[in-house]
Scaffold this motif. Structure first.
Motif, PDB file in Angstrom:
ATOM      1  N   TRP A   1       0.826  -1.214   0.000  1.00 36.29           N
ATOM      2  CA  TRP A   1       0.000   0.000   0.000  1.00 36.29           C
ATOM      3  C   TRP A   1       0.857   1.259   0.000  1.00 36.29           C
ATOM      4  CZ3 TRP A   1      -0.749   3.769   3.958  1.00 36.29           C
ATOM      5  CH2 TRP A   1      -1.749   4.705   3.655  1.00 36.29           C
ATOM      6  N   VAL A   2       1.852   1.292   0.898  1.00 39.68           N
ATOM      7  CA  VAL A   2       2.728   2.468   0.982  1.00 39.68           C
ATOM      8  C   VAL A   2       3.532   2.625  -0.313  1.00 39.68           C
ATOM      9  CG1 VAL A   2       4.756   3.429   2.148  1.00 39.68           C
ATOM     10  CG2 VAL A   2       2.893   2.451   3.497  1.00 39.68           C
ATOM     11  N   GLY A   3       4.085   1.516  -0.805  1.00 40.94           N
ATOM     12  CA  GLY A   3       4.890   1.585  -2.023  1.00 40.94           C
ATOM     13  C   GLY A   3       4.089   2.057  -3.223  1.00 40.94           C
ATOM     14  N   TRP A   4       2.872   1.528  -3.365  1.00 41.80           N
ATOM     15  CA  TRP A   4       2.030   1.931  -4.489  1.00 41.80           C
ATOM     16  C   TRP A   4       1.648   3.394  -4.392  1.00 41.80           C
ATOM     17  CZ3 TRP A   4       1.178   0.932  -9.202  1.00 41.80           C
ATOM     18  CH2 TRP A   4       0.000   1.346  -9.854  1.00 41.80           C
ATOM     19  N   LYS A   5       1.354   3.852  -3.188  1.00 43.99           N
ATOM     20  CA  LYS A   5       1.001   5.262  -2.979  1.00 43.99           C
ATOM     21  C   LYS A   5       2.170   6.174  -3.369  1.00 43.99           C
ATOM     22  CE  LYS A   5      -1.222   8.141   0.559  1.00 43.99           C
ATOM     23  NZ  LYS A   5      -2.515   8.275  -0.156  1.00 43.99           N
ATOM     24  N   ILE A   6       3.372   5.776  -2.974  1.00 43.67           N
ATOM     25  CA  ILE A   6       4.564   6.561  -3.303  1.00 43.67           C
ATOM     26  C   ILE A   6       4.837   6.506  -4.808  1.00 43.67           C
ATOM     27  CG2 ILE A   6       7.081   6.676  -3.010  1.00 43.67           C
ATOM     28  CD1 ILE A   6       6.641   5.671  -0.132  1.00 43.67           C
ATOM     29  N   TYR A   7       4.721   5.319  -5.388  1.00 37.80           N
ATOM     30  CA  TYR A   7       5.028   5.139  -6.811  1.00 37.80           C
ATOM     31  C   TYR A   7       4.109   5.996  -7.682  1.00 37.80           C
ATOM     32  CZ  TYR A   7       6.063   2.800 -11.222  1.00 37.80           C
ATOM     33  OH  TYR A   7       6.448   2.531 -12.510  1.00 37.80           O
ATOM     34  N   ARG A   8       2.829   6.029  -7.358  1.00 35.41           N
ATOM     35  CA  ARG A   8       1.868   6.784  -8.169  1.00 35.41           C
ATOM     36  C   ARG A   8       2.088   8.288  -8.073  1.00 35.41           C
ATOM     37  NH1 ARG A   8      -4.236   5.267  -7.380  1.00 35.41           N
ATOM     38  NH2 ARG A   8      -4.321   6.795  -9.070  1.00 35.41           N
ATOM     39  N   ALA A   9       2.519   8.756  -6.895  1.00 30.96           N
ATOM     40  CA  ALA A   9       2.617  10.201  -6.675  1.00 30.96           C
ATOM     41  C   ALA A   9       3.968  10.781  -7.085  1.00 30.96           C
ATOM     42  CB  ALA A   9       2.346  10.521  -5.201  1.00 30.96           C
TER      43      ALA A   9
END
Length: 337
Positions: free
Chosen positions: A263-271
């Motif tokens: 969840w954290v990684g995907w949030k960072i990757y998208r932003a």
């Protein structure tokens, strides 16, 4: 900064990963008490094998039986750990000298970081001694494992600090950095739980996938049955249901850890728009999925030694990939860790 200093840090990082791997192999091969004393082996700097040496062993350790294979596994681990300690001492000395050399203009030399590593190495040495003298007391064994992971992470963080990324622009929002630190804390808890499983020899007590075959024996109350008051903790002293519960909690938290990191990684990757940070997230995901696959495979194949060793090494690599991601996010917002 001096190129030789950077290479020394890199060599120390590589050696620390090797020491962590050797420590895991020592635990998994049940060689932790291969030498019942410390820092030598039955009073010698190498494993005794000559007749006169064995006579001394028989006199000083009347109830002991020398097992050369286990003793050499333990001593090789100690040799490499001692070499790592020496390298960290050298790093600290070099940092002091460069800070005192005003003409070098090396403000980036991590002196406090080096001193922290020195303290950790001294404490880790004490834990290594207590591991043997307290006959593998699980709290000490888990602390020794966490100490090794901490030294490895600090060395890699030092390497990252002396290779400050130059292509990361400052950012105003620190939420991604804080999220990554939260995910890192969740991962550290999981590593500690894994250390607790290993220290209590609890891995084989929870067979079957996705839950333990004897899951009806799981109980929260049994988790508070602590391993204390024994003269020897080798091969574990806790009841079956307690060890099963310890292992199952480790599996449950593994799912929490995986979901949190994804969840954290995907949030960072998208932003994020920075390609270096995106690559760091992808690396974390690759190591995480490899670790999850290894965990399931180990249970399915009934805990083979080499695969279990790779599982320990992969945990270290996952920790390092998360540390790198946190570092890059800190650098992006202009902070240091």
């Amino acid at each position: 900064m001096n190129k030789g200093y950077k290479l020394l840090i890199l060599a120390a990082c590589t050696l620390a990963l090797l020491v962590v791997s050797l420590g895991a192999y020592t635990r998994l091969s049940n060689a932790g008490l291969g030498c019942p004393d410390w820092p030598g082996c039955y009073g010698f700097l190498t494993v005794p094998n000559e007749s006169h040496e064995l006579s001394v062993v028989e006199k000083n350790f009347p109830n002991a039986q020398v097992e050369p294979k286990k003793a050499w596994i333990e001593m090789i681990h100690r040799y490499f750990a001692s070499l790592l300690g020496l390298m960290i001492v050298v790093l600290c000395v070099v940092a002091f000298r460069q800070r005192r050399n005003m003409s070098s203009n090396d403000a980036a030399v991590p002196l406090k970081h080096s001193l922290l590593l020195m303290v950790m190495v001294l404490f880790q040495g004490m834990l290594g001694m207590w591991t043997v003298t307290m006959n593998l007391q699980p709290f000490v064994v888990m602390g020794h494992l966490l100490g090794g992971f901490t030294i490895l992470a600090l060395l890699v963080l030092m390497y990252l600090r002396v290779h400050q990324p130059s292509n990361i622009a400052a950012a105003a929002n620190s939420s991604h950095f804080l999220l990554s630190i939260g995910a890192l804390i969740v991962l550290v808890i999981q590593i500690a739980l894994g250390g607790w499983v290993a220290a209590n020899y609890a891995a084989p007590h929870c067979s079957g996938l996705p839950v333990c075959s004897n899951i009806e024996l799981f109980s929260i109350e049994s988790l508070f049955h602590l391993p204390v008051g024994q003269s020897n903790y080798e091969f574990g002293v806790l009841p079956f249901e307690t060890r099963l519960s310890i292992h199952f909690i480790h599996r449950l938290w593994a799912m929490v850890t995986a979901l949190t990191i994804v969840w954290v990684g995907w949030k960072i990757y998208r932003a994020q728009s920075c390609s270096k940070i995106k690559s760091a997230v992808i690396l974390v995901f690759c190591v995480l999925f490899a670790q999850l696959f290894l965990g399931g495979l180990i249970v399915h194949l009934q805990f083979p030694l080499l695969l279990t060793l790779f599982h320990n090494v992969m945990a270290a690599l996952l920790l390092l990939s998360m540390v790198r991601l946190c570092f890059l996010l800190a650098a992006k917002q202009g902070a240091t860790i």
